[in-house]
Design a protein around this motif. Structure first.
Motif, PDB file in Angstrom:
ATOM      1  N   ILE A 129       0.852  -1.190   0.000  1.00  0.00           N
ATOM      2  CA  ILE A 129       0.000   0.000   0.000  1.00  0.00           C
ATOM      3  C   ILE A 129       0.890   1.242   0.000  1.00  0.00           C
ATOM      4  N   PRO A 130       0.757   2.122  -0.997  1.00  0.00           N
ATOM      5  CA  PRO A 130       1.573   3.355  -1.013  1.00  0.00           C
ATOM      6  C   PRO A 130       1.123   4.310   0.094  1.00  0.00           C
ATOM      7  N   LYS A 131       2.096   4.978   0.698  1.00  0.00           N
ATOM      8  CA  LYS A 131       1.798   5.948   1.745  1.00  0.00           C
ATOM      9  C   LYS A 131       2.614   7.222   1.515  1.00  0.00           C
ATOM     10  N   VAL A 132       1.947   8.352   1.599  1.00  0.00           N
ATOM     11  CA  VAL A 132       2.607   9.654   1.508  1.00  0.00           C
ATOM     12  C   VAL A 132       2.154  10.476   2.714  1.00  0.00           C
ATOM     13  N   GLU A 145       2.057  -0.287 -11.083  1.00  0.00           N
ATOM     14  CA  GLU A 145       1.257  -1.200 -10.268  1.00  0.00           C
ATOM     15  C   GLU A 145       0.660  -0.505  -9.051  1.00  0.00           C
ATOM     16  N   SER A 146       1.217   0.657  -8.653  1.00  0.00           N
ATOM     17  CA  SER A 146       0.691   1.363  -7.486  1.00  0.00           C
ATOM     18  C   SER A 146      -0.664   1.988  -7.745  1.00  0.00           C
ATOM     19  N   SER A 147      -1.023   2.227  -9.013  1.00  0.00           N
ATOM     20  CA  SER A 147      -2.279   2.914  -9.309  1.00  0.00           C
ATOM     21  C   SER A 147      -3.490   2.106  -8.852  1.00  0.00           C
ATOM     22  N   SER A 148      -3.358   0.785  -8.826  1.00  0.00           N
ATOM     23  CA  SER A 148      -4.478  -0.046  -8.372  1.00  0.00           C
ATOM     24  C   SER A 148      -4.670   0.023  -6.868  1.00  0.00           C
ATOM     25  N   GLN A 149      -3.698   0.614  -6.156  1.00  0.00           N
ATOM     26  CA  GLN A 149      -3.761   0.725  -4.708  1.00  0.00           C
ATOM     27  C   GLN A 149      -4.071   2.139  -4.240  1.00  0.00           C
ATOM     28  N   LEU A 150      -4.160   3.081  -5.183  1.00  0.00           N
ATOM     29  CA  LEU A 150      -4.364   4.479  -4.853  1.00  0.00           C
ATOM     30  C   LEU A 150      -5.706   4.978  -5.350  1.00  0.00           C
ATOM     31  N   ALA A 151      -6.366   5.804  -4.558  1.00  0.00           N
ATOM     32  CA  ALA A 151      -7.615   6.409  -5.017  1.00  0.00           C
ATOM     33  C   ALA A 151      -7.387   7.233  -6.264  1.00  0.00           C
ATOM     34  N   MET A 152      -6.208   7.862  -6.392  1.00  0.00           N
ATOM     35  CA  MET A 152      -5.879   8.655  -7.572  1.00  0.00           C
ATOM     36  C   MET A 152      -5.813   7.802  -8.837  1.00  0.00           C
ATOM     37  N   GLY A 153      -5.655   6.494  -8.676  1.00  0.00           N
ATOM     38  CA  GLY A 153      -5.614   5.617  -9.840  1.00  0.00           C
ATOM     39  C   GLY A 153      -6.883   5.682 -10.669  1.00  0.00           C
ATOM     40  N   THR A 154      -7.994   6.026 -10.034  1.00  0.00           N
ATOM     41  CA  THR A 154      -9.262   6.169 -10.764  1.00  0.00           C
ATOM     42  C   THR A 154      -9.205   7.357 -11.697  1.00  0.00           C
ATOM     43  N   ALA A 155      -8.535   8.440 -11.265  1.00  0.00           N
ATOM     44  CA  ALA A 155      -8.509   9.675 -12.047  1.00  0.00           C
ATOM     45  C   ALA A 155      -7.462   9.642 -13.146  1.00  0.00           C
ATOM     46  N   GLU A 162      -4.150   1.591 -13.914  1.00  0.00           N
ATOM     47  CA  GLU A 162      -5.149   0.615 -13.499  1.00  0.00           C
ATOM     48  C   GLU A 162      -5.872   1.134 -12.273  1.00  0.00           C
ATOM     49  N   PRO A 163      -7.182   1.384 -12.352  1.00  0.00           N
ATOM     50  CA  PRO A 163      -7.913   1.907 -11.196  1.00  0.00           C
ATOM     51  C   PRO A 163      -8.043   0.854 -10.108  1.00  0.00           C
ATOM     52  N   PRO A 164      -8.329   1.269  -8.882  1.00  0.00           N
ATOM     53  CA  PRO A 164      -8.524   0.296  -7.808  1.00  0.00           C
ATOM     54  C   PRO A 164      -9.645  -0.685  -8.140  1.00  0.00           C
ATOM     55  N   LYS A 165      -9.439  -1.925  -7.782  1.00  0.00           N
ATOM     56  CA  LYS A 165     -10.445  -2.950  -8.075  1.00  0.00           C
ATOM     57  C   LYS A 165     -11.685  -2.788  -7.208  1.00  0.00           C
ATOM     58  N   GLN A 166     -11.511  -2.204  -6.037  1.00  0.00           N
ATOM     59  CA  GLN A 166     -12.629  -2.021  -5.120  1.00  0.00           C
ATOM     60  C   GLN A 166     -12.691  -0.572  -4.664  1.00  0.00           C
TER      61      GLN A 166
END
Length: 285
Positions: A78-81, A169-179, A183-187
């Motif tokens: 899970i990415p963390k900033v 691969e981090s985009s599927s773990q980030l809410a920003m991946g949707t925007a 790859e957007p988050p699967k859930q």
């Protein structure tokens, strides 16, 4: 996230031209994030005013990925900033974690410098959650820590933009991946379930506000605006991006005193209403 944090004696200043529609953040994927407009407000020392202009997140360069140990695994961390305004009185401290996949982050440092910032690699340490990369950031023109919420949000989005570019691969773990991710988050997170707000006294002169909610571009700026719209001052705080969630803690006060219970309730209700209300596109009218 520490419950008690040192006061920085800060206040919030507004100008009179706010619009919540026109701020655009260009990313390397071509996506735009709306939200900030032309009203600039600052978390700044009292009796000091800075000028500001709309912040544009610079595009990451096209250099090769700079991570080390970036082998594919079955489990994507899970990415963390973390943007920390409390631990250093002279600099904004940023911490980035993505398991053991982050390396030198030179491109990220270069992109942050393009925002008019001085960036120094402060520390790297390992623990069970991965490799923690910490930076000390100040404004290049003043040498002071960053106090404008718009610039703080630009820092956050710049880091996430580079993270997605060099670690798709981090985009599927980030809410920003949707925007703007590959790859957007699967859930998706239900914002009603994800939103948690608490306020408690932290001494006689301030209260500690904690907000946890679904992440999205512009959230940090919007939270500060909601708080200050009811004449509550934001003194200092920490803003964490943790996968699909954003977790923020702010020291707040009203006329240099802790928030009384009725005002705490007003603030909590205002935040819940804003964060949970359904969004309607302008084109639907």
């Amino acid at each position: 996230m520490a419950a008690a944090m040192p006061s920085l004696g800060l206040g919030v200043h507004f100008n009179n031209s706010y619009s919540s529609r026109n701020f655009a953040v260009p990313f390397s994927t071509g996506a735009l994030a709306k939200g900030f407009g032309t009203k600039h407000y600052y978390i700044i020392p009292k009796k000091r005013h800075f000028s500001s202009s709309t912040i544009f997140v610079p595009r990451a360069s096209s250099s090769a990925a700079l991570e080390d140990g970036n082998s594919d695994t079955d489990t994507i961390p899970i990415p963390k900033v973390i943007i920390d305004q409390d631990s250093d009185p002279d600099a904004t401290v940023v911490e980035i974690t993505f398991g053991d996949r982050l390396g030198a982050l030179l491109d990220t440092m270069r992109a942050l410098k393009n925002l008019g910032l001085n960036v120094a690699k402060a520390n790297v340490y390992l623990d069970s959650s991965g490799k923690h990369n910490m930076f000390a950031i100040t404004k290049a023109d003043t040498g002071r820590k960053v106090e404008d919420p718009e610039i703080l949000e630009a820092i956050r989005l710049t880091i996430i933009n580079n993270l997605i570019e060099y670690h798709p691969e981090s985009s599927s773990q980030l809410a920003m991946g949707t925007a703007f991710g590959v790859e957007p988050p699967k859930q998706q997170i239900d914002v009603d379930i994800a939103t948690h707000i608490s306020i408690r006294d932290d001494g006689p002169k301030r209260s500690l506000l904690y907000v946890e909610t679904a992440d999205r571009p512009g959230l940090l700026v919007d939270l500060v605006k909601i708080i200050t719209d009811i004449n509550v001052s934001v003194e200092s705080g920490e803003f964490d991006t943790e996968g699909l969630l954003a977790k923020a803690s702010f020291h707040v006060s009203y006329r240099d005193k802790a928030l009384i219970k009725p005002l705490q309730q007003v603030l909590a209700n205002s935040l819940r209403y804003f964060l949970r209300r359904p969004s309607t596109e302008e084109g639907s009218f």
